[in-house]
Scaffold this motif. Structure first.
Motif, short mmCIF file in Angstrom:
data_model
loop_
_atom_site.label_atom_id
_atom_site.label_comp_id
_atom_site.label_asym_id
_atom_site.label_seq_id
_atom_site.Cartn_x
_atom_site.Cartn_y
_atom_site.Cartn_z
N ASP A 224 -4.50 -22.53 -30.47
CA ASP A 224 -3.61 -23.58 -29.98
C ASP A 224 -2.38 -22.98 -29.29
OD1 ASP A 224 -5.11 -25.73 -31.09
OD2 ASP A 224 -4.14 -25.43 -33.04
N ILE A 225 -1.85 -21.92 -29.88
CA ILE A 225 -0.66 -21.29 -29.33
C ILE A 225 -1.01 -20.49 -28.07
CG2 ILE A 225 1.35 -19.89 -29.88
CD1 ILE A 225 0.88 -22.46 -31.64
N ALA A 226 -2.15 -19.82 -28.10
CA ALA A 226 -2.58 -19.04 -26.94
C ALA A 226 -2.76 -19.92 -25.71
CB ALA A 226 -3.88 -18.30 -27.27
N GLU A 227 -3.20 -21.15 -25.93
CA GLU A 227 -3.39 -22.09 -24.82
C GLU A 227 -2.06 -22.38 -24.12
OE1 GLU A 227 -5.96 -26.11 -24.18
OE2 GLU A 227 -4.64 -26.08 -25.93
N VAL A 228 -1.01 -22.55 -24.91
CA VAL A 228 0.31 -22.82 -24.34
C VAL A 228 0.82 -21.59 -23.59
CG1 VAL A 228 2.69 -23.47 -24.86
CG2 VAL A 228 0.81 -24.48 -26.17
N VAL A 229 0.62 -20.41 -24.17
CA VAL A 229 1.04 -19.18 -23.51
C VAL A 229 0.31 -18.99 -22.18
CG1 VAL A 229 1.06 -16.66 -23.67
CG2 VAL A 229 1.72 -18.03 -25.65
N ALA A 230 -0.99 -19.26 -22.17
CA ALA A 230 -1.77 -19.12 -20.94
C ALA A 230 -1.25 -20.05 -19.85
CB ALA A 230 -3.25 -19.40 -21.22
N PHE A 231 -0.83 -21.24 -20.23
CA PHE A 231 -0.24 -22.20 -19.28
C PHE A 231 1.04 -21.63 -18.69
CE2 PHE A 231 2.81 -25.86 -18.98
CZ PHE A 231 2.29 -26.43 -17.82
N LEU A 232 1.92 -21.11 -19.54
CA LEU A 232 3.19 -20.57 -19.06
C LEU A 232 3.00 -19.27 -18.28
CD1 LEU A 232 5.39 -21.15 -22.23
CD2 LEU A 232 5.41 -22.48 -20.12
N ALA A 233 1.97 -18.51 -18.63
CA ALA A 233 1.75 -17.22 -17.98
C ALA A 233 1.12 -17.35 -16.60
CB ALA A 233 0.84 -16.36 -18.87
N GLY A 234 0.53 -18.49 -16.30
CA GLY A 234 -0.17 -18.62 -15.04
C GLY A 234 0.22 -19.83 -14.23
N PRO A 235 -0.38 -20.99 -14.51
CA PRO A 235 -0.19 -22.13 -13.62
C PRO A 235 1.16 -22.83 -13.70
CG PRO A 235 -1.58 -22.75 -15.48
CD PRO A 235 -1.37 -21.27 -15.57
N ALA A 236 1.93 -22.58 -14.75
CA ALA A 236 3.15 -23.37 -14.98
C ALA A 236 4.33 -22.83 -14.19
CB ALA A 236 3.49 -23.39 -16.46
N ARG A 237 4.25 -22.84 -12.87
CA ARG A 237 5.29 -22.23 -12.06
C ARG A 237 6.56 -23.09 -11.96
NH1 ARG A 237 5.10 -17.68 -12.75
NH2 ARG A 237 6.63 -17.42 -11.09
N TRP A 238 6.50 -24.35 -12.37
CA TRP A 238 7.67 -25.21 -12.27
C TRP A 238 8.25 -25.50 -13.66
CZ3 TRP A 238 11.00 -25.37 -8.84
CH2 TRP A 238 11.86 -26.46 -8.62
N VAL A 239 7.78 -24.77 -14.66
CA VAL A 239 8.36 -24.82 -16.00
C VAL A 239 9.14 -23.53 -16.19
CG1 VAL A 239 7.91 -25.01 -18.47
CG2 VAL A 239 6.41 -26.19 -16.84
N ASN A 240 10.45 -23.65 -16.34
CA ASN A 240 11.30 -22.46 -16.38
C ASN A 240 12.53 -22.73 -17.22
OD1 ASN A 240 12.12 -19.83 -15.73
ND2 ASN A 240 13.20 -20.48 -13.88
N GLY A 241 12.93 -21.75 -18.03
CA GLY A 241 14.10 -21.91 -18.88
C GLY A 241 13.91 -22.96 -19.95
N GLN A 242 12.72 -23.03 -20.53
CA GLN A 242 12.40 -24.05 -21.52
C GLN A 242 11.91 -23.42 -22.82
OE1 GLN A 242 13.00 -27.31 -20.69
NE2 GLN A 242 13.70 -26.45 -18.73
N VAL A 243 12.10 -24.17 -23.92
CA VAL A 243 11.48 -23.83 -25.20
C VAL A 243 10.45 -24.90 -25.49
CG1 VAL A 243 11.85 -23.45 -27.66
CG2 VAL A 243 13.62 -22.75 -26.01
N LEU A 244 9.17 -24.54 -25.47
CA LEU A 244 8.09 -25.49 -25.68
C LEU A 244 7.67 -25.49 -27.15
CD1 LEU A 244 8.03 -25.19 -22.56
CD2 LEU A 244 5.54 -25.52 -22.70
N TYR A 245 7.76 -26.65 -27.77
CA TYR A 245 7.39 -26.79 -29.18
C TYR A 245 5.91 -27.07 -29.28
CZ TYR A 245 12.25 -26.58 -30.51
OH TYR A 245 13.54 -26.14 -30.71
N ALA A 246 5.17 -26.10 -29.80
CA ALA A 246 3.71 -26.22 -29.98
C ALA A 246 3.45 -26.39 -31.47
CB ALA A 246 3.01 -24.98 -29.43
N ASN A 247 3.56 -27.64 -31.94
CA ASN A 247 3.53 -27.85 -33.39
C ASN A 247 2.79 -29.11 -33.82
OD1 ASN A 247 5.29 -29.98 -32.87
ND2 ASN A 247 7.11 -28.79 -33.36
N GLY A 248 2.01 -29.71 -32.93
CA GLY A 248 1.23 -30.87 -33.34
C GLY A 248 2.05 -32.12 -33.60
N GLY A 249 3.31 -32.12 -33.20
CA GLY A 249 4.15 -33.30 -33.36
C GLY A 249 5.08 -33.28 -34.55
N VAL A 250 5.22 -32.12 -35.21
CA VAL A 250 6.15 -32.01 -36.33
C VAL A 250 7.59 -32.15 -35.80
CG1 VAL A 250 7.03 -30.52 -38.14
CG2 VAL A 250 4.60 -30.51 -37.61
#
Length: 251
Positions: A224-250
Motif C-alpha cells: 500500500d505504501i509502495a504504491e504511493v511512493v511509486a506515484f510520487l516518484a514518477g507520474p505525480a509531477r504536480w504534487v510538490n511540497g506535500q505530506v501524503l497520509y497513507a493510512n486507510g482513513g485514520v
C-alpha cells in the motif's frame, strides 16, 4: 522552458532507496523496479536481505545493486550516491525510507533512545536530502518518510512523532529551495502498517485495536505504501511540497 517539463521514462530512471532491506523499503524497491527503475538498495544491518532482494529484482529482469551506508554519516551517503552514479549514470529518485521507531511515555523516556531516533530519523533524512538536493537530475523526485502518528498523537509515540515532524518541516522547505530545478519533494506518512518495525512488542489485542482505527478495518501492508511512493516518484509531477497520509482513513 515549457509549461510541463519532460520527464525521463521510468526505464531510464535511477532510484536510491535508503532502508531498502526493511519491510516497506523492500516493497518500494520491488515496486520501483517493476515500474522500470534501476534501484540502489541501501542497507545498514541486513546485508543478506538486501542481497536477496537485489537477486530477486535482477532475476526478474530488473536492475539493482546493494550499497551499505549509515544514513547519518555524510561520507557514507556521498559514497552511496557515487555508487549509484557509477553503476547507472545518475540519480533521479531518492526515497528516504530508513528509520527506527522506539516507543515510551515522555516521563519515562531514556534520552539515549531519543538520540538514536534523532540520528537516523532526523539527521539521516537531512544528510540524504542534502546529497539528493546536490545530485538528483532534473525531472526527479525526493520522497521522505513521515508518519501519521504526527496527527493521530497516540500515547508513547511522542519521541518518534517528534522526529517525523522534523521530516515534515524539511520536506516543505526543501521543495521551495529547489525552485527552478524541476524536482519534486514530498513525504509519505503511513498509518499502522504490518511491518516487523511496527508489530514488534505489540500483542494481538493491541494490533486488533490499531487495525480497527481505519474505516477500511485493517492494517496497511507495505505494498500500500509502495504504491504511493511509486506515484510520487514518477507520474505525480504536480504534487510538490506535500505530506501524503497513507493510512486507510485514520484520523
Amino acid at each position: 522552458m515549457t509549461d510541463q517539463q519532460e520527464v525521463r521514462p521510468a526505464r531510464d530512471r535511477v532510484a536510491v532507496v535508503t532502508g531498502g532491506s526493511g519491510g516497506i523499503g523492500q516493497a518500494i524497491c520491488q515496486r520501483l523496479a517493476d515500474d522500470g527503475c534501476a534501484v540502489v538498495i541501501n542497507y545498514a544491518g541486513r546485508p543478506a536481505e538486501a542481497e536477496l532482494l537485489a537477486e530477486t529484482i535482477t532475476g526478474r529482469g530488473g536492475r539493482a545493486i546493494c550499497v551499505r551506508a549509515d544514513v547519518g554519516d555524510e561520507n557514507d551517503v556521498a559514497a552511496l550516491f557515487e555508487a549509484a552514479e557509477s553503476a547507472f549514470g545518475g540519480v533521479d529518485v531518492v526515497v528516504n525510507t530508513a528509520g527506527i521507531m522506539l516507543l515510551s511515555p515522555v516521563a519515562e523516556l531514556d534520552l539515549a533512545v531519543l538520540d538514536r531516533m534523532h540520528r537516523i530519523n532526523i539527521r539521516g533524512t537531512f544528510v540524504v536530502s542534502r546529497e539528493a538536493a546536490r545530485r538528483v537530475r532534473s525531472g526527479g523526485a525526493i520522497v521522505n518518510f513521515s508518519t501519521s502518528m504526527v496527527k493521530i498523537a497516540l500515547p508513547t509515540y511522542a519521541a518518534y512523532a517528534a522526529s517525523k515532524g522534523a521530516v515534515d518541516a524539511l520536506t516543505l522547505i526543501l521543495a521551495k529551495e529547489l525552485r527552478g530545478r524541476d524536482i519534486t519533494v514530498n513525504a509519505v506518512a503511513p498509518g499502522p502498517t504490518a511491518t516487523p518495525l511496527f508489530l514488534d512488542g505489540k500483542d494481538q489485542e493491541a494490533i486488533g485495536r490499531l487495525a480497527a482505527m481505519a474505516p477500511l478495518e485493517r492494517l496497511g501492508v507495505p505494498a500500500d505504501i509502495a504504491e504511493v511512493v511509486a506515484f510520487l516518484a514518477g507520474p505525480a509531477r504536480w504534487v510538490n511540497g506535500q505530506v501524503l497520509y497513507a493510512n486507510g482513513g485514520v484520523v
